[in-house]
Design a protein around this motif. Structure first.
Motif, PDB file in Angstrom:
ATOM      1  N   GLY A 189     112.850 -65.392  36.901  1.00  0.00           N
ATOM      2  CA  GLY A 189     112.086 -64.228  37.321  1.00  0.00           C
ATOM      3  C   GLY A 189     112.370 -62.984  36.514  1.00  0.00           C
ATOM      4  O   GLY A 189     111.947 -61.893  36.882  1.00  0.00           O
ATOM      5  N   VAL A 190     113.075 -63.129  35.400  1.00  0.00           N
ATOM      6  CA  VAL A 190     113.414 -61.964  34.596  1.00  0.00           C
ATOM      7  C   VAL A 190     112.256 -61.573  33.690  1.00  0.00           C
ATOM      8  O   VAL A 190     111.947 -60.396  33.551  1.00  0.00           O
ATOM      9  CB  VAL A 190     114.674 -62.239  33.744  1.00  0.00           C
ATOM     10  N   LEU A 191     111.619 -62.570  33.094  1.00  0.00           N
ATOM     11  CA  LEU A 191     110.550 -62.293  32.152  1.00  0.00           C
ATOM     12  C   LEU A 191     109.203 -62.795  32.652  1.00  0.00           C
ATOM     13  O   LEU A 191     109.124 -63.796  33.366  1.00  0.00           O
ATOM     14  CB  LEU A 191     110.850 -62.964  30.801  1.00  0.00           C
ATOM     15  N   ALA A 192     108.167 -62.082  32.239  1.00  0.00           N
ATOM     16  CA  ALA A 192     106.796 -62.540  32.439  1.00  0.00           C
ATOM     17  C   ALA A 192     106.194 -62.785  31.065  1.00  0.00           C
ATOM     18  O   ALA A 192     106.400 -61.995  30.145  1.00  0.00           O
ATOM     19  CB  ALA A 192     105.989 -61.502  33.207  1.00  0.00           C
ATOM     20  N   SER A 193     105.484 -63.882  30.930  1.00  0.00           N
ATOM     21  CA  SER A 193     104.935 -64.243  29.629  1.00  0.00           C
ATOM     22  C   SER A 193     103.416 -64.304  29.698  1.00  0.00           C
ATOM     23  O   SER A 193     102.848 -64.766  30.678  1.00  0.00           O
ATOM     24  CB  SER A 193     105.499 -65.597  29.174  1.00  0.00           C
ATOM     25  N   ARG A 194     102.804 -63.830  28.635  1.00  0.00           N
ATOM     26  CA  ARG A 194     101.347 -63.807  28.575  1.00  0.00           C
ATOM     27  C   ARG A 194     100.927 -64.361  27.225  1.00  0.00           C
ATOM     28  O   ARG A 194     101.454 -63.971  26.183  1.00  0.00           O
ATOM     29  CB  ARG A 194     100.852 -62.372  28.738  1.00  0.00           C
ATOM     30  N   GLN A 195      99.989 -65.282  27.255  1.00  0.00           N
ATOM     31  CA  GLN A 195      99.549 -65.918  26.022  1.00  0.00           C
ATOM     32  C   GLN A 195      98.328 -65.196  25.480  1.00  0.00           C
ATOM     33  O   GLN A 195      97.408 -64.877  26.211  1.00  0.00           O
ATOM     34  CB  GLN A 195      99.201 -67.392  26.300  1.00  0.00           C
ATOM     35  N   ASP A 196      98.361 -64.962  24.164  1.00  0.00           N
ATOM     36  CA  ASP A 196      97.204 -64.341  23.512  1.00  0.00           C
ATOM     37  C   ASP A 196      97.038 -64.991  22.152  1.00  0.00           C
ATOM     38  O   ASP A 196      97.767 -64.669  21.215  1.00  0.00           O
ATOM     39  CB  ASP A 196      97.419 -62.835  23.373  1.00  0.00           C
ATOM     40  N   GLY A 197      96.108 -65.901  22.084  1.00  0.00           N
ATOM     41  CA  GLY A 197      95.976 -66.661  20.851  1.00  0.00           C
ATOM     42  C   GLY A 197      97.172 -67.569  20.669  1.00  0.00           C
ATOM     43  O   GLY A 197      97.546 -68.285  21.595  1.00  0.00           O
ATOM     44  N   THR A 198      97.813 -67.489  19.514  1.00  0.00           N
ATOM     45  CA  THR A 198      98.992 -68.328  19.289  1.00  0.00           C
ATOM     46  C   THR A 198     100.287 -67.616  19.627  1.00  0.00           C
ATOM     47  O   THR A 198     101.347 -68.221  19.637  1.00  0.00           O
ATOM     48  CB  THR A 198      99.069 -68.775  17.810  1.00  0.00           C
TER      49      THR A 198
ATOM     50  N   ARG B 102     102.835 -65.462  22.104  1.00  0.00           N
ATOM     51  CA  ARG B 102     103.154 -65.306  23.519  1.00  0.00           C
ATOM     52  C   ARG B 102     103.952 -64.026  23.698  1.00  0.00           C
ATOM     53  O   ARG B 102     105.000 -63.842  23.089  1.00  0.00           O
ATOM     54  CB  ARG B 102     103.950 -66.516  24.008  1.00  0.00           C
ATOM     55  N   TYR B 103     103.462 -63.163  24.539  1.00  0.00           N
ATOM     56  CA  TYR B 103     104.116 -61.870  24.747  1.00  0.00           C
ATOM     57  C   TYR B 103     104.950 -61.880  26.012  1.00  0.00           C
ATOM     58  O   TYR B 103     104.509 -62.354  27.054  1.00  0.00           O
ATOM     59  CB  TYR B 103     103.061 -60.763  24.822  1.00  0.00           C
ATOM     60  N   ASN B 104     106.145 -61.335  25.908  1.00  0.00           N
ATOM     61  CA  ASN B 104     107.075 -61.318  27.031  1.00  0.00           C
ATOM     62  C   ASN B 104     107.347 -59.896  27.483  1.00  0.00           C
ATOM     63  O   ASN B 104     107.491 -58.995  26.671  1.00  0.00           O
ATOM     64  CB  ASN B 104     108.401 -61.965  26.613  1.00  0.00           C
ATOM     65  N   SER B 105     107.449 -59.737  28.798  1.00  0.00           N
ATOM     66  CA  SER B 105     107.760 -58.426  29.358  1.00  0.00           C
ATOM     67  C   SER B 105     108.745 -58.591  30.506  1.00  0.00           C
ATOM     68  O   SER B 105     108.870 -59.673  31.079  1.00  0.00           O
ATOM     69  CB  SER B 105     106.483 -57.745  29.854  1.00  0.00           C
ATOM     70  N   LEU B 106     109.423 -57.506  30.827  1.00  0.00           N
ATOM     71  CA  LEU B 106     110.389 -57.519  31.916  1.00  0.00           C
ATOM     72  C   LEU B 106     109.675 -57.425  33.262  1.00  0.00           C
ATOM     73  O   LEU B 106     108.776 -56.609  33.419  1.00  0.00           O
ATOM     74  CB  LEU B 106     111.358 -56.347  31.784  1.00  0.00           C
ATOM     75  N   ARG B 107     110.103 -58.229  34.234  1.00  0.00           N
ATOM     76  CA  ARG B 107     109.554 -58.111  35.591  1.00  0.00           C
ATOM     77  C   ARG B 107     110.381 -57.086  36.366  1.00  0.00           C
ATOM     78  O   ARG B 107     110.980 -57.374  37.406  1.00  0.00           O
ATOM     79  CB  ARG B 107     109.587 -59.463  36.282  1.00  0.00           C
ATOM     80  N   ARG B 108     110.391 -55.896  35.847  1.00  0.00           N
ATOM     81  CA  ARG B 108     111.268 -54.855  36.378  1.00  0.00           C
ATOM     82  C   ARG B 108     110.957 -54.526  37.835  1.00  0.00           C
ATOM     83  O   ARG B 108     111.867 -54.406  38.667  1.00  0.00           O
ATOM     84  CB  ARG B 108     111.139 -53.591  35.510  1.00  0.00           C
TER      85      ARG B 108
END
Lengths: 109, 109
Positions: B71-80, B82-88
């Motif tokens: 549950g620390v990171l959220a990942s989002r796919q965009d094309g090839t 993958r972007y990661n962000s903090l689930r702050r």
DNA sequence: CACGTTGTTCGATGGCTGTCGTAATACGAA
DNA sequence: TTCGTATTACGACAGCCATCGAACAACGTG
């Protein structure tokens, strides 16, 4: 009384030696987290034999050693019993808010 | 554009599934802690390939999966990519003050 | 001294996990 | 469609670590 003669001298790292990594690793084990919670919920010290954990005494000794090495617990020998206490002040200085946050976290789920 | 078609669907545990134990275990690894710090120090998202870690890409994938599962990171796919962000927000709700305390801790020692 | 209690130390073991290389998948551009 | 890029998936392997049992050590008491 209070002869205090452990077979191996009990060593405690001082504040400067504490690392966030060792601390997190120490707290990441279910048995050790249970130990920390029990010490935190007890006024004062807890004897090694007074912990309610689902492991053997030798394993308990191992976990207490890791917690001591990580700076979480302080141990004091009195006769044949060893009393453990939380190094709350030291932890609060080096890692402000961390211990409280861990202790405030939901127990399981 | 933004087709978002990962081979395996990206799953994120919701708040109710987060456990303090899995979180601590996830943060207790030096590589993963470095990842979290880099995401925290970045405004917005971080692509998988943008992390500065001393491991192979396959190992990096493994660590990102553990962080996501905890549950620390959220990942989002965009094309090839993958972007990661903090689930702050989620972390702050379930474990108030924990993430901030970890991020505020001395980097090493 | 002899015994029971408390806790540690030692060695062994099984499982978890961090690591890698290679292959495979998806996408975008030429 | 062919190539290059980004990332994941699949084994495989090595090292760490939680666990135990048995033996040992120190202390207190009868």
């Amino acid at each position: 009384m209070n002869s205090a003669v452990p077979l191996t001298p009990i060593v405690h790292p001082d504040r400067g030696e504490l690392t966030i990594e060792a601390l997190l690793r120490a707290l990441a084990d279910p048995v050790r987290l249970a130990i920390v919670r029990q010490v935190a919920n007890t006024e004062g010290e807890v004897a090694c034999g007074a912990f309610d954990v689902p492991v053997t005494k030798s394993t308990l000794t191992h976990h207490l050693g890791i917690l001591r090495q990580a700076g979480v617990l302080a141990s004091r020998q009195d006769g044949t019993t060893r009393y453990n206490s939380l190094r709350r002040n030291d932890l609060d200085v080096v890692f402000p808010g961390l211990l409280d946050a861990v202790l405030a976290a939901p127990h399981n789920a």
